[in-house]
Motif scaffolding. Structure first.
Motif, PDB file in Angstrom:
ATOM      1  N   VAL A  24      99.216  86.607 -22.536  1.00 25.38           N
ATOM      2  CA  VAL A  24      98.105  86.217 -21.662  1.00 25.38           C
ATOM      3  C   VAL A  24      96.981  85.745 -22.574  1.00 25.38           C
ATOM      4  O   VAL A  24      96.420  86.538 -23.333  1.00 25.38           O
ATOM      5  CB  VAL A  24      97.640  87.394 -20.791  1.00 25.38           C
ATOM      6  CG1 VAL A  24      96.495  86.955 -19.875  1.00 25.38           C
ATOM      7  CG2 VAL A  24      98.807  87.940 -19.966  1.00 25.38           C
ATOM      8  N   LEU A  68      94.288  87.383 -13.467  1.00 25.01           N
ATOM      9  CA  LEU A  68      95.443  87.168 -14.339  1.00 25.01           C
ATOM     10  C   LEU A  68      96.290  88.432 -14.438  1.00 25.01           C
ATOM     11  O   LEU A  68      97.526  88.366 -14.459  1.00 25.01           O
ATOM     12  CB  LEU A  68      94.981  86.722 -15.727  1.00 25.01           C
ATOM     13  CG  LEU A  68      94.333  85.336 -15.812  1.00 25.01           C
ATOM     14  CD1 LEU A  68      93.841  85.079 -17.232  1.00 25.01           C
ATOM     15  CD2 LEU A  68      95.307  84.244 -15.379  1.00 25.01           C
ATOM     16  N   VAL A 126      99.662  78.775 -13.563  1.00 20.86           N
ATOM     17  CA  VAL A 126      99.244  79.610 -14.681  1.00 20.86           C
ATOM     18  C   VAL A 126     100.404  80.009 -15.572  1.00 20.86           C
ATOM     19  O   VAL A 126     100.263  80.099 -16.795  1.00 20.86           O
ATOM     20  CB  VAL A 126      98.535  80.883 -14.165  1.00 20.86           C
ATOM     21  CG1 VAL A 126      98.084  81.756 -15.329  1.00 20.86           C
ATOM     22  CG2 VAL A 126      97.362  80.527 -13.272  1.00 20.86           C
TER      23      VAL A 126
END
Length: 346
Positions: free
Chosen positions: A311, A325, A342
């Motif tokens: 990430v 996220l 994403v």
């Protein structure tokens, strides 16, 4: 709401609640939210942080902490607003004391065209005349003829909120190991890599974008919310902190050196003075800068490769989008759900 693709299985086996231990590397804002949501979901979570509890080596230590999805839409892609709006819900849920007093955007007459452009490119605001502005922020009475008020935005103080998130991780059954810097390949189970720029050993396209700040102290000005001053090159903001302190920031410089340049210091201090002359008598407490990790497109990325999840690339939006996220990562691990904007799966 997320505009995700239909839930599907990816290369990482979907975990049953509590069955897969999770190691998160990096206890900054991205890693802290990952560890918190996974711990709350019942996973055995260990959060590793290379620095000590002061978090001096973390980019988050030098962040502004603004939760401003509508203001950021002036220059950011729509995905940032989408993730940011979802994150506001998670901040309210997990830390109900988070101040959502809104934010203000102001400008002097010479920057009027830029001010109107900002208004056109953003939503979620109302226009305040001088009287309404003075009622909202008495310290700004007589300073500006009008303002844009984004009533639903918020802000946090990173150096206070990170320890709170860490405490919630421990309360949820997670473990935090400071002064611990394992490589992702050294860990078993699901590994979530939130190392920022330190992850260039596996994501070489990352670059550092310097953000500078100045911390000042004065009891002659009181503000309840961040104030953005329109500037020819970038909006400069004044963020209230506790104990009569204010953070000045918003530079975004394509450089990986540390420290604050003379030019930036002059602009940041000049912006504070332009917001209120009393800032000229404020005491300077600290100069500092952090390197924000960014990909070439300045967009966040969740990269999945077998049992490894990276990430990264939160750029200048870390505190704004980190909660969303983390929710996406958890949804992928537990249900195989993929957000095509994403996530990238090897």
């Amino acid at each position: 709401m997320y505009q995700s693709s239909k839930p599907q299985r990816g290369p990482l086996p979907v975990a049953t609640r509590g069955d897969s231990p999770v190691s998160v590397i990096g206890a900054g804002i991205a890693g802290a939210w990952q560890a918190l949501l996974f711990a709350q979901a019942g996973h055995a979570v260990t959060l590793h942080e290379r620095s000590d509890q002061a978090m001096m080596l973390s980019t988050s230590h030098w962040a502004g902490g603004m939760l401003a999805p509508w203001c950021e839409s002036e220059v950011a892609e729509p995905i940032i607003s989408r993730l940011g709006l979802k994150s506001l819900e998670l901040w309210r849920r997990e830390l109900p004391d988070t101040p959502f007093n809104g934010s203000l955007v102001v400008a002097h007459s010479r920057d009027r065209n830029d001010y109107e452009r900002f208004a056109r490119l953003t939503a979620g605001h109302q226009r305040l005349d001088a009287k309404a502005l003075a009622e909202l922020e008495p310290s700004l009475e007589g300073r500006f003829r009008d303002a844009l008020f984004f009533a639903d935005e918020g802000h946090v103080e990173p150096r206070r909120v990170l320890p709170q998130l860490h405490q919630r991780i421990i309360a949820a059954g997670g473990t935090i190991k400071f002064n611990s810097e394992p490589a992702p390949d050294e860990l078993d189970g699901i590994v979530i890599d939130c190392r920022g720029l330190a992850a260039r050993d596996t994501q070489p396209e990352l670059r550092g974008v310097k953000g500078e700040l100045i911390l000042i102290e004065t009891d002659e000005v009181q503000l309840a919310r961040p104030v953005r001053l329109i500037h020819p090159r970038w909006p400069l903001y004044v963020i209230p902190r506790e104990d009569n302190r204010f953070m000045l920031g918003a530079t975004s410089i394509e450089a990986e050196d540390t420290g604050v340049s003379v030019r930036s210091a002059l602009e940041l201090l000049g912006a504070a003075y332009a917001v209120h002359p009393a800032f000229a008598e404020a005491r300077i407490l600290e100069f500092g800068s952090g390197l924000r990790p960014a990909f070439p497109d300045n967009l966040p990325r969740i990269a999945v490769d077998a049992q490894r999840i990276a990430v990264n690339g939160l750029y200048r939006h870390g505190f704004l989008i980190a909660p969303a996220l983390a929710e996406l990562t958890l949804a992928y691990v537990e249900r195989g759900q993929i957000d095509n904007e994403v996530m990238r799966c090897a």
